[in-house]
Design an enzyme around this catalytic site. Structure first.
Site, short mmCIF file in Angstrom:
data_model
loop_
_atom_site.label_atom_id
_atom_site.label_comp_id
_atom_site.label_asym_id
_atom_site.label_seq_id
_atom_site.Cartn_x
_atom_site.Cartn_y
_atom_site.Cartn_z
N ASP A 264 0.87 -1.17 0.00
CA ASP A 264 0.00 0.00 0.00
C ASP A 264 0.92 1.23 0.00
O ASP A 264 2.14 1.11 0.09
CB ASP A 264 -0.97 -0.02 1.18
C1 BGC Z 1 -4.95 3.36 0.33
C2 BGC Z 1 -5.18 2.39 -0.79
C3 BGC Z 1 -5.03 3.08 -2.12
C4 BGC Z 1 -3.64 3.69 -2.19
C5 BGC Z 1 -3.31 4.34 -3.51
C6 BGC Z 1 -3.68 4.18 0.15
O1 BGC Z 1 -3.61 5.22 1.04
O2 BGC Z 1 -4.91 2.66 1.54
O3 BGC Z 1 -6.46 1.81 -0.66
O4 BGC Z 1 -5.25 2.18 -3.16
O5 BGC Z 1 -3.54 4.66 -1.17
O6 BGC Z 1 -3.99 5.51 -3.70
#
Ligand code: BGC
Length: 721
Positions: A264
């Protein structure tokens, strides 16, 4: 989907790659396609692309921009490996659908698949090949802001929705130019963060993990999802970004996942904060050993991979394995054959924000609305009403209905507010609308109250437009209070003094505590954040053009103190008995939620007959049929979600009182009846025993059929083993 079939070609490619090019494939850049160098300064993206330092870019869209970047990667880097463009397309993009939790209220799996397919058409037309969706995190805690992205509390139902979304996004063939690769996230158990506080720790038994939290992700993998994103949290002490038990053992060895795992946003680097990595270099080592392939933003291996190899901390096989998994998906998407397959200006103009998508958005939005209460039948609205006052901060608001994660769209101005939806609906009638804001949702200022009271005085009926603003829901937006925020409750209490008929609409992203409202307001519609067609969908339901059919996929608590409250709890050694002290209960609240899982009313009433069983016993190779007759007793055509639950009476580990096993969505005309049959086999009786094996045990089972998890008709049968 067989992602391994490209492995021969990939092995050839890997042979020709330098270490730097390999490490480049493992790098997903930051939002908007930016990248920082080790000195903290932004790097020149074009130079990075030319030297093969980038595997993918995220949250950047548009054919013109992406073609430019793809051309550099393909034409000016040594090997010309195409880039993967990823984005968070969570509930639509140019056409915005209801937030996932709302969509899950529809219990309409075909419609859910359809909205994902439309999102894929739009995303792919704008050059996006991978969406970071669907989220399959079970959530039983409305304090957690990301509950809005979830499908609620039930493992089986979460799996069905997740599967529908994966199929919708990916279609049958990832190289179909109208599809996007899906990403099952956040692996694993992100929805169980302690206290509902985002990013917090998760600690749970393997039993619970496997039985409740994992089935949703597995359903997505079984449906063919190409990628998986790890969760930010640690699970029993090990951050998910390096959790070999999750990524290697469960995902790869047990489930046979062949795609790639992505971190993530900076989750790899955050292992330093978790306290398990000394620095980013160490974090990169832990991540690749733990089974992670692509690092989102932290660049741990891009910067430190060579040193780690030279020091013998990791080996080249680990790098090659990760590169192979990423290239598999680039192949499956057809990118290796034609990097520009999805970069077509004509398609971008043709396949985005089409009128028929808006029709689908309206249809699913109205199916997502849940009628929580309708005493005195205030709804559907009687067209003889002369003056209707729409009061509250969410009446004339077309920002909130977008829902969190709808960023990037260029048609926000066309999101229909409640007021606009009502105005369109009353055209040609005698009804006059008046509107006042009355209060703010983020503060308790009372300056607008008198105007609202004035408006209410002139009206025959008041529609309260209540809810929760965008700023209060989503990632990093956990709350300790679930009260309707700001000055809203005070405003309602002042309006109540007028004694006028009042109905409430709640536009929120999470289950709020509606106990006070339920005590004072006879009619309540849970309207969530419904996307582009929100106002039209709400007007459709208010006026009875659509008879509400939504059912809750999550229990609504009576208070924060009850959390977690869910329908499939265990009875305990001291089950609840009224007026008894020594049983499981609260001194100051019933155990039950305010509105249970599966609950939702209709303008009509459905009558359930007793259950008829084809046999009172079941053996291993048999199918038992449980049938009921459902009758529409009212005057409106309506849709009922008939739910089938099973409860094991005695088994070797304490069983939940009941668990959802199946449902059918039935449409009946007034007076019409239909026989509904559920098939039960030995498989339906299996549970995860203490040795972590799924099996069934002989004994008595209770079958519950009904329109929600609490009001059911029952029958019992004996499983003979
Ligand atoms: C979130 C994800 C997301 C990623 C990319 C993160 O902060 O937890 O769900 O896909 O950012 O934007």
């Amino acid at each position: 989907m067989n992602f391994k079939k490209y492995d021969n070609e990939i092995d050839e490619m890997i042979k020709s790659m330098t270490l730097g090019e390999k490490l480049g494939q493992l790098n997903m850049t930051a939002q908007g396609g930016h990248m920082m160098g080790p000195d903290g300064k932004e790097v020149d993206m074009e130079a990075a692309l030319k030297s093969g330092k980038v595997g993918g870019l995220q949250n950047i869209r548009g054919v013109k921009k992406l073609t430019h970047l793809q051309k550099i990667a393909v034409e000016q880097s040594r090997l010309g490996i195409p880039l993967l463009f990823a984005a968070d397309i969570i509930h639509g993009t140019e056409t915005i659908f209801p937030i996932p939790l709302a969509e899950a209220c529809s219990w309409n799996l075909e419609a859910v698949k359809e909205t994902a397919a439309i999102a894929a058409k739009e995303g792919a037309a704008m050059g996006v090949r991978l969406t970071y969706a669907p989220m399959a995190d079970i959530s039983r805690d409305p304090r957690w802001g990301r509950v809005m992205e979830s499908n609620g509390e039930d493992p089986w139902y979460n799996g069905r929705i997740t599967e529908a979304r994966v199929k919708g996004f990916q279609s049958d063939d990832l190289s179909n130019p109208h599809s996007m690769a899906a990403c099952i996230k956040h692996f694993a158990a992100y929805g169980a963060v302690e206290g509902g506080r985002d990013y917090n720790t998760v600690d749970m038994s393997e039993q619970r993990l496997r039985e409740i939290y994992l089935p949703g992700y597995k359903a997505g993998i079984d449906a063919g999802a190409a990628t998986v994103m790890v969760a930010f949290n640690d699970l029993n002490g090990i951050p998910c970004s390096c959790n070999s038990f999750l990524l290697n053992q469960i995902l790869r060895d047990e489930w046979g996942f062949e795609g790639f795992v992505i971190g993530d946003h900076t989750s790899v680097g955050e292992m330093v904060n978790h306290g398990v990595a000394e620095n980013i270099k160490h974090a990169g080592e832990l991540a690749i050993k733990g089974g992670l392939d692509m690092d989102m933003v932290s660049q741990s291996l891009l910067i430190h991979g060579e040193e780690l190899l030279n020091q013998g901390k990791i080996n080249i096989k680990m790098i090659d394995r990760a590169v192979r998994r990423i290239l598999r998906i680039k192949h499956a998407l057809g990118l290796m054959k034609d990097p520009f397959l999805y970069l077509d200006k004509q398609r971008e103009a043709q396949w985005v924000f089409r009128p028929e998508y808006r029709d689908t958005a309206r249809k699913i939005a109205r199916e997502s609305i849940v009628l929580l209460k309708n005493q005195n039948q205030l709804h559907p609205l009687n067209e003889s009403i002369k003056t209707l006052a729409v009061i509250g901060p969410f009446a004339d608001d077309n920002l909130t209905p977008r829902g969190e994660w709808a960023f990037g769209g260029s048609h926000y101005d066309q999101v229909v507010s409640l007021l606009e939806g009502l105005e369109n609906r009353i055209k040609g009638t005698e009804i006059r609308l008046i509107n006042a804001r009355g209060c703010n949702p983020m503060d308790e200022d009372t300056g607008q109250l008198s105007e609202a009271i004035e408006a209410a005085r002139k009206a025959d009926m008041i529609l309260l437009a209540l809810g929760e603003p965008l700023e209060m829901i989503g990632e990093a937006r956990s709350r300790i209070s679930l009260e309707i925020p700001g000055g809203q409750q005070h405003m309602v209490s002042e309006l109540l003094k007028l004694g006028k008929p009042m109905a409430a609409l709640i536009q929120s992203g999470r289950p709020l505590n509606l106990t006070w409202l339920d005590n004072h307001i006879p009619t309540i519609l849970q309207c969530w954040h419904l996307g582009h067609q929100a106002g039209h969908a709400m007007a459709d339901v208010i006026f009875g053009d659509y008879n509400p059919s939504g059912k809750l996929p999550i229990s609504f608590p009576r208070s924060v103190g009850q959390i977690p409250v869910y329908y499939s709890d265990k009875s305990s050694g001291r089950p609840y008995k009224p007026n008894l002290r020594w049983c499981t209960h609260y001194l100051d609240s019933p155990n039950s939620p305010l509105y249970p899982f599966g609950y939702g009313l209709s303008y009509t009433t459905f009558q359930y007959s007793e259950i008829t069983l084809s046999s009172t016993t079941l053996s291993r190779d048999m199918t038992l049929q449980a049938s009921i007759t459902l009758r529409n007793k009212g005057i409106y055509r309506g849709t009922e979600v008939v739910q089938c639950y099973l409860g094991d009476v005695i088994r070797s580990s304490a069983p939940p009182v009941k668990e959802l096993k199946d449902f059918q969505r039935i449409i009946l005309d007034p007076g019409e009846s239909k026989e509904i049959i559920f098939n039960i086999t030995e498989k339906s009786l299996r549970f995860l025993a203490i040795d972590l094996q799924y099996r069934s045990e002989p004994g008595r089972f209770i079958i519950h059929i009904g329109g929600n998890s609490q009001q059911t008709v029952l029958q019992s049968f004996v499983f003979k083993g």
